[in-house]
Each structure stands twice: as structure tokens, then as C-alpha cells.
Design a protein around this motif. Structure first.
Motif, PDB file in Angstrom:
ATOM      1  N   VAL A 170       3.821   7.760   5.606  1.00 16.93           N
ATOM      2  CA  VAL A 170       2.438   8.165   5.883  1.00 16.93           C
ATOM      3  C   VAL A 170       1.757   7.088   6.736  1.00 16.93           C
ATOM      4  N   ASP A 171       2.484   6.589   7.717  1.00 15.90           N
ATOM      5  CA  ASP A 171       1.951   5.575   8.630  1.00 15.90           C
ATOM      6  C   ASP A 171       0.789   6.126   9.449  1.00 15.90           C
ATOM      7  N   ASN A 172      -0.108   5.206   9.844  1.00 13.13           N
ATOM      8  CA  ASN A 172      -1.173   5.488  10.800  1.00 13.13           C
ATOM      9  C   ASN A 172      -2.060   6.660  10.397  1.00 13.13           C
ATOM     10  N   ASN A 173      -2.567   6.569   9.183  1.00 16.05           N
ATOM     11  CA  ASN A 173      -3.538   7.533   8.686  1.00 16.05           C
ATOM     12  C   ASN A 173      -4.799   6.772   8.280  1.00 16.05           C
ATOM     13  N   LEU A 174      -5.608   7.351   7.457  1.00 18.69           N
ATOM     14  CA  LEU A 174      -6.862   6.722   7.028  1.00 18.69           C
ATOM     15  C   LEU A 174      -6.876   6.475   5.531  1.00 18.69           C
ATOM     16  N   LEU A 201       9.202   3.676   1.082  1.00 20.79           N
ATOM     17  CA  LEU A 201       7.791   4.068   1.163  1.00 20.79           C
ATOM     18  C   LEU A 201       7.142   3.342   2.336  1.00 20.79           C
ATOM     19  N   ARG A 202       6.647   4.101   3.286  1.00 15.06           N
ATOM     20  CA  ARG A 202       6.072   3.529   4.512  1.00 15.06           C
ATOM     21  C   ARG A 202       4.600   3.911   4.606  1.00 15.06           C
ATOM     22  N   LEU A 203       3.754   2.882   4.540  1.00 15.19           N
ATOM     23  CA  LEU A 203       2.307   3.065   4.502  1.00 15.19           C
ATOM     24  C   LEU A 203       1.602   2.241   5.584  1.00 15.19           C
ATOM     25  N   ALA A 204       2.293   1.895   6.641  1.00 12.84           N
ATOM     26  CA  ALA A 204       1.731   1.037   7.687  1.00 12.84           C
ATOM     27  C   ALA A 204       0.571   1.713   8.418  1.00 12.84           C
ATOM     28  N   GLY A 205      -0.368   0.893   8.880  1.00 11.29           N
ATOM     29  CA  GLY A 205      -1.454   1.391   9.702  1.00 11.29           C
ATOM     30  C   GLY A 205      -2.464   2.250   8.973  1.00 11.29           C
ATOM     31  N   ASN A 206      -2.774   1.897   7.753  1.00  9.05           N
ATOM     32  CA  ASN A 206      -3.802   2.595   6.993  1.00  9.05           C
ATOM     33  C   ASN A 206      -4.946   1.624   6.691  1.00  9.05           C
ATOM     34  N   ARG A 207      -5.686   1.865   5.643  1.00 10.95           N
ATOM     35  CA  ARG A 207      -6.823   1.005   5.257  1.00 10.95           C
ATOM     36  C   ARG A 207      -6.634   0.424   3.865  1.00 10.95           C
TER      37      ARG A 207
END
Length: 113
Positions: free
Chosen positions: A9-13, A30-36
Motif C-alpha cells: 500500500v505504498d504512496n497513499n495517505l 508488508l510494504r507501507l512506504a510513502g504514507n503518513r
């Protein structure tokens, strides 16, 4: 979703991860890069197969304590956050093979004496 092994779920909000993620018991990547994200649910340790975790380019000022319980975590990516120190428990993560903390604000490493 109990059979899912990879979630990207990279590059979300996203600014949080629901604790229900523990229901994805087969999750190993689990990939969570580029979020907040600035924190993680403590239940992350309940993912017994989690070997790769990408938290790059989020809003972490410290490494989440929830990672201490991730006993098979081998690849941890936390580049591009705002961390100034790494926790003293990092050297105790026996399965950890790759730790990427490039582009943070680190002033020391926990291995220094």
C-alpha cells in the motif's frame, strides 16, 4: 485475507494501520512506504511470518517499539523518515539481515561505544 502473504500500500495517505491487520496471519511482506505513518499498532508482533517491512518515506521520528516483537523480521526499510536515534534493542533482533535507515537525521548508532 488470512492466506495473503504480501500487501503493498505504498504512496497513499495512510496515517495509521488498523490493529485488525493481525488477522492477516500469513503476511510475510508488508510494504507501507510513502504514507503518513508515525506509529504502528503494537499487535504487529502477532504477524508470525513477517520477514519484510518497508516503512520508508513516512513520518517516523523514532523506530516503533512494536518492531521488537517481530522475531522473524529480516528486512527492515525505514529510509527517508525523521529519526534521530536508533533504539538500543536493534542489535538484539536476531533475524534482521537488512536495515536501511538512509536519509534520516541519525546522530549515532546503537552499536557505538
Amino acid at each position: 485475507l488470512t492466506a495473503m502473504t504480501r500487501l503493498t500500500v505504498d504512496n497513499n495517505l495512510l496515517d495509521d494501520i488498523p490493529s485488525d491487520i493481525m488477522n492477516c496471519s500469513a503476511l510475510s511482506d508488508l510494504r507501507l512506504a510513502g504514507n503518513r505513518l508515525a506509529s504502528l499498532p503494537v499487535v504487529l508482533y502477532a504477524l508470525p511470518h513477517l520477514a519484510t517491512l518497508d516503512l520508508s518515506r513516512n513520518a517516523f521520528i523514532a523506530m516503533p517499539d512494536a518492531l521488537q516483537g517481530c522475531s522473524v523480521l529480516a528486512n527492515l526499510q525505514m529510509r527517508g523518515n525523521q529519526m534521530t536515534v536508533l533504539p538500543g534493542w536493534i542489535p538484539n533482533m536476531a533475524a534482521l539481515r537488512t536495515l536501511n535507515v538512509a536519509n534520516n537525521l541519525l546522530q549515532a548508532l546503537p552499536f557505538e561505544r
